[in-house]
Motif scaffolding. Structure first.
Motif, PDB file in Angstrom:
ATOM      1  N   UNK A 198       0.822  -1.208   0.000  1.00  0.00           N
ATOM      2  CA  UNK A 198       0.000   0.000   0.000  1.00  0.00           C
ATOM      3  C   UNK A 198       0.856   1.258   0.000  1.00  0.00           C
ATOM      4  N   UNK A 199       1.971   1.209   0.715  1.00  0.00           N
ATOM      5  CA  UNK A 199       2.894   2.344   0.728  1.00  0.00           C
ATOM      6  C   UNK A 199       3.461   2.585  -0.678  1.00  0.00           C
ATOM      7  N   UNK A 200       3.835   1.519  -1.383  1.00  0.00           N
ATOM      8  CA  UNK A 200       4.387   1.662  -2.725  1.00  0.00           C
ATOM      9  C   UNK A 200       3.317   2.118  -3.719  1.00  0.00           C
ATOM     10  N   UNK A 201       2.099   1.616  -3.563  1.00  0.00           N
ATOM     11  CA  UNK A 201       1.000   2.059  -4.436  1.00  0.00           C
ATOM     12  C   UNK A 201       0.773   3.554  -4.275  1.00  0.00           C
ATOM     13  N   UNK A 202       0.832   4.037  -3.030  1.00  0.00           N
ATOM     14  CA  UNK A 202       0.665   5.474  -2.780  1.00  0.00           C
ATOM     15  C   UNK A 202       1.746   6.265  -3.501  1.00  0.00           C
ATOM     16  N   UNK A 207       3.451  10.105  -7.560  1.00  0.00           N
ATOM     17  CA  UNK A 207       4.539  10.558  -8.447  1.00  0.00           C
ATOM     18  C   UNK A 207       4.791   9.512  -9.523  1.00  0.00           C
ATOM     19  N   UNK A 208       3.843   9.356 -10.456  1.00  0.00           N
ATOM     20  CA  UNK A 208       3.995   8.291 -11.463  1.00  0.00           C
ATOM     21  C   UNK A 208       5.222   8.460 -12.343  1.00  0.00           C
ATOM     22  N   UNK A 209       5.668   9.696 -12.546  1.00  0.00           N
ATOM     23  CA  UNK A 209       6.832   9.925 -13.384  1.00  0.00           C
ATOM     24  C   UNK A 209       8.142   9.566 -12.721  1.00  0.00           C
ATOM     25  N   UNK A 210       8.123   9.424 -11.398  1.00  0.00           N
ATOM     26  CA  UNK A 210       9.358   9.126 -10.665  1.00  0.00           C
ATOM     27  C   UNK A 210       9.469   7.652 -10.312  1.00  0.00           C
ATOM     28  N   UNK A 211       8.509   6.853 -10.755  1.00  0.00           N
ATOM     29  CA  UNK A 211       8.495   5.437 -10.396  1.00  0.00           C
ATOM     30  C   UNK A 211       9.673   4.716 -11.047  1.00  0.00           C
ATOM     31  N   UNK A 238      -3.853  -5.849  -9.553  1.00  0.00           N
ATOM     32  CA  UNK A 238      -3.131  -5.481 -10.764  1.00  0.00           C
ATOM     33  C   UNK A 238      -1.663  -5.859 -10.638  1.00  0.00           C
ATOM     34  N   UNK A 239      -1.033  -6.165 -11.789  1.00  0.00           N
ATOM     35  CA  UNK A 239       0.404  -6.363 -11.784  1.00  0.00           C
ATOM     36  C   UNK A 239       1.092  -5.009 -11.589  1.00  0.00           C
ATOM     37  N   UNK A 240       2.295  -4.989 -11.031  1.00  0.00           N
ATOM     38  CA  UNK A 240       2.962  -3.700 -10.773  1.00  0.00           C
ATOM     39  C   UNK A 240       3.092  -2.835 -12.022  1.00  0.00           C
ATOM     40  N   UNK A 241       3.559  -3.425 -13.131  1.00  0.00           N
ATOM     41  CA  UNK A 241       3.769  -2.632 -14.328  1.00  0.00           C
ATOM     42  C   UNK A 241       2.452  -2.080 -14.869  1.00  0.00           C
ATOM     43  N   UNK A 242       1.378  -2.850 -14.712  1.00  0.00           N
ATOM     44  CA  UNK A 242       0.061  -2.395 -15.170  1.00  0.00           C
ATOM     45  C   UNK A 242      -0.382  -1.168 -14.386  1.00  0.00           C
ATOM     46  N   UNK A 243      -0.184  -1.189 -13.059  1.00  0.00           N
ATOM     47  CA  UNK A 243      -0.586  -0.038 -12.250  1.00  0.00           C
ATOM     48  C   UNK A 243       0.284   1.174 -12.547  1.00  0.00           C
ATOM     49  N   UNK A 244       1.573   0.958 -12.777  1.00  0.00           N
ATOM     50  CA  UNK A 244       2.472   2.066 -13.106  1.00  0.00           C
ATOM     51  C   UNK A 244       2.027   2.739 -14.399  1.00  0.00           C
ATOM     52  N   UNK A 247      -1.250   4.648 -13.890  1.00  0.00           N
ATOM     53  CA  UNK A 247      -1.044   5.898 -13.147  1.00  0.00           C
ATOM     54  C   UNK A 247      -0.402   6.958 -14.037  1.00  0.00           C
ATOM     55  N   UNK A 248       0.555   6.555 -14.856  1.00  0.00           N
ATOM     56  CA  UNK A 248       1.201   7.510 -15.754  1.00  0.00           C
ATOM     57  C   UNK A 248       0.229   8.055 -16.797  1.00  0.00           C
ATOM     58  N   UNK A 249      -0.585   7.173 -17.365  1.00  0.00           N
ATOM     59  CA  UNK A 249      -1.515   7.624 -18.399  1.00  0.00           C
ATOM     60  C   UNK A 249      -2.648   8.465 -17.806  1.00  0.00           C
ATOM     61  N   UNK A 250      -3.064   8.161 -16.581  1.00  0.00           N
ATOM     62  CA  UNK A 250      -4.075   9.000 -15.919  1.00  0.00           C
ATOM     63  C   UNK A 250      -3.530  10.408 -15.720  1.00  0.00           C
ATOM     64  N   UNK A 251      -2.260  10.487 -15.297  1.00  0.00           N
ATOM     65  CA  UNK A 251      -1.647  11.805 -15.138  1.00  0.00           C
ATOM     66  C   UNK A 251      -1.443  12.476 -16.487  1.00  0.00           C
ATOM     67  N   UNK A 252      -1.122  11.707 -17.516  1.00  0.00           N
ATOM     68  CA  UNK A 252      -0.948  12.274 -18.862  1.00  0.00           C
ATOM     69  C   UNK A 252      -2.243  12.924 -19.339  1.00  0.00           C
TER      70      UNK A 252
END
Length: 299
Positions: A198-202, A207-211, A238-244, A247-252
């Motif tokens: 949960x900490x990593x998901x937060x 900061x999706x660009x800093x992942x 979700x798999x980690x890469x899928x969530x990353x 998150x990036x595309x939502x911010x995009x």
């Protein structure tokens, strides 16, 4: 003139919103023996760096208070112990209980709170859950924003709608929490795994660009890559890469709609290896290119 991609996106958005409406009207709600009545004390706030919830706050609580974390990291102390405050975690606070909280100034808490009462509750009523958790924080967040908008209006019918939406939302949070209670309440190492993920998901959502890479995230968690990926998917769905990527595309989408950054700048800001890879990922997920998405938003 609308191009075909823009039209497909509009259709996709219409279907998505229809799904949200259908889901809302089929959600479990609080028992029909009472209604939820929101007070005027409802808001969404970003906590200041030196914020904390001290021991003198809870004794002054006279109604219920639904707390829901949208972003940031913190800790909450209740009569039952201490737990992590991360996005997707909420509390159904009630009078007579202990609530003390702190947060990380480097990742300040963003909290939605709703003070409310129950109209004609059952006698000796006890809320069915105190700590609430959801695997769908974006959906809950969108509903809460709508409720706050309605509650801020001076029209009685808007307040009626806000009460109805909030009652259903509260019911859904309780239903989801109690449905997965065995996993949430698992002691020892299971709970340790959950708090790490949960900490990593937060961090990913904030900061999706800093992942970093999945391997780097696994190293931070102290797991092998395979064990980390399995644990991450078990907890988040979700798999980690899928969530990353999500998150990036939502911010995009936000940056395309709200800023004048070029597509190349957005791709670089969000950590994509090049603008072509970003455009390909964006098009696969939304049905249109970043340029077409931005153009479709123009009046």
């Amino acid at each position: 003139m609308f191009n075909l991609l823009a039209l497909n996106h509009i259709r996709h958005e219409a279907v998505r919103h229809l799904f949200v409406v259908i889901r809302f009207y089929t959600m479990a709600a609080p028992p029909p023996a009472y209604r939820v009545l929101l007070s005027a004390h409802c808001n969404r706030v970003r906590c200041e760096p030196d914020w904390h919830l001290g021991p003198d706050w809870a004794p002054r609580l006279r109604d219920y208070d639904l707390w829901f974390v949208s972003a940031g990291r913190g800790r909450m102390l209740t009569d039952d112990g201490e737990f992590a405050l991360t996005p997707g975690v909420g509390l159904w606070m009630r009078p007579g209980r202990r609530y003390e909280a702190t947060h990380d100034p480097a990742a300040p808490l963003v909290v939605n709170f709703f003070h409310f009462t129950l109209n004609e509750p059952p006698r000796r009523f006890t809320p069915p859950a105190e700590i609430l958790r959801t695997a769908h924080p974006d959906f809950i967040e969108a509903m809460m924003r709508r409720i706050l908008t309605l509650r801020a209006k001076s029209i009685p019918s808007a307040h009626t709608s806000a009460n109805a939406l909030f009652g259903a939302l509260l019911g859904e949070l309780v239903r989801e929490t109690t449905a997965r209670a065995p996993a949430v309440a698992a002691p020892g190492l299971d709970q340790h795994h959950r708090e790490i993920i949960q900490h990593l998901v937060a961090e990913i959502r904030e900061k999706p660009g800093a992942v970093r890479t999945v391997a780097a995230l696994a190293k931070t968690a102290g797991y092998s890559v395979d064990h980390f990926s399995r644990t991450f998917e078990k907890i988040t769905g979700q798999r980690p890469q899928e969530l990353i990527i999500s998150a990036r595309l939502a911010r995009a989408r936000q940056l395309l709609a709200e800023t004048g950054l070029t597509i190349s700048q957005i791709a670089e800001t969000l950590g994509f290896r090049d603008v072509f890879f970003f455009s390909r990922q964006f098009t696969q997920r939304t049905g249109q290119t970043p340029s077409a998405y931005r153009a479709a938003l123009s009046p």
